[in-house]
Every structure is written in structure tokens, then in C-alpha cells.
Design a protein around this motif. Structure first.
Motif: not given
Length: 162
Positions: A23-26, A28-39, A45-51, A61-65
């Protein structure tokens, strides 16, 4: 950029999980996603996939999953860096015990506290060999399953692994 057909690189990060139940932000990732920690962010200004209510742009999202579509990540650099991984696994894959291997996190050798890999404890017997060398006291033989930081140093480098 998940919205851009030209595959613009907007950030760098570490893949934390591809488990569809993670789970990311409660959610579930689902079958076509990954959890990434932004470094590192290249396009704030690029938009998040799941805002979320707190962040809608990659710059937030810097230093966030975050969750990200698996088809929109490029792991070419990580694959090249981790080219020695199968070689590192094979000598330690013969367990001297019949019990299930306990999951573990490998921490950075410089005591930074960073998790550099995930794996399984194969043995803690000081007489067991790993890369043809006895473990000795206060050591464990591990099987690396996921390298999170591919160029991290190992505790005891040798001719087979650094």
C-alpha cells in the motif's frame, strides 16, 4: 512522465516494492504499479500518477514513497549496476539448514542506516563458507533478493563481489 509519450525522465528514485498488495497512501499498488521512493527531481511540475490531498506534483514527492506505473519506469541503470547480483547469490544459495530462510534487510556498511538490499538469512554458523571463506563470529550468510542501491559496498569484499 506518465502523461508524455516521449518518455521524458522527470525524476530518479529507488524501487521499494512491486508487490501488488503493498500500500502507498493506504491504496494497494495493484498489478501494474511499483512503489518508488523519489530521490531526485528533474521536472518539479510533472503530475503524480496518484495525487493525494498533500501532493499532486512530483516536486512535492521528494524523499517520499509514491505509486508509479511499471511501464513508465526505466531500470536500465539499475540493471547494469546490479550485473553481479546472480554471481553473488549462487555461492550462498546452498543452505546448511532445513528451516525456512528468515527475511532480512541489508544496511549500508557506512552506518548511514540506509537499507541497500533485501534478502534472506541462509546461515549464522561461523563455520559455514561464503565465497570460500568461513563466516566467523558475528556474521551471517545472506541471499540477496532485491538490491535497492546497486552500487552499495559489501561488508567483506572479495574477488567475486564488491
Amino acid at each position: 512522465d506518465w502523461t508524455n509519450k516521449d518518455d521524458e525522465v522527470i525524476a530518479e528514485g529507488v524501487v521499494c516494492s512491486s508487490n501488488s498488495k503493498e500500500k502507498v497512501n493506504n491504496i494497494p499498488l495493484g498489478p501494474s504499479a511499483v512503489c518508488i521512493e523519489v530521490v531526485k527531481v528533474f521536472n518539479d511540475n510533472a503530475h503524480l500518477w496518484r495525487p493525494t490531498t498533500d501532493s499532486s506534483l512530483i516536486g512535492d514527492a521528494i524523499n517520499e514513497k509514491i505509486a508509479w506505473p511499471v511501464l513508465k519506469i526505466d531500470v536500465t541503470a539499475a540493471t547494469t549496476t546490479d550485473a553481479t547480483l546472480p554471481k553473488a547469490q549462487s555461492p550462498c544459495s546452498n543452505s546448511s539448514t532445513k528451516s525456512p530462510k528468515q527475511k532480512c534487510f541489508l544496511l549500508d556498511c557506512s552506518n548511514s542506516g540506509r537499507k541497500v538490499a533485501e534478502g534472506r538469512v541462509v546461515s549464522t554458523d561461523p563455520n559455514d563458507l561464503c565465497h570460500h571463506v568461513p563466516l566467523g563470529p558475528n556474521a551471517s550468510k545472506v541471499w540477496v533478493e532485491v538490491a535497492k542501491i546497486g552500487n552499495a559496498k559489501v561488508w567483506r569484499p572479495n574477488s567475486e563481489i564488491e
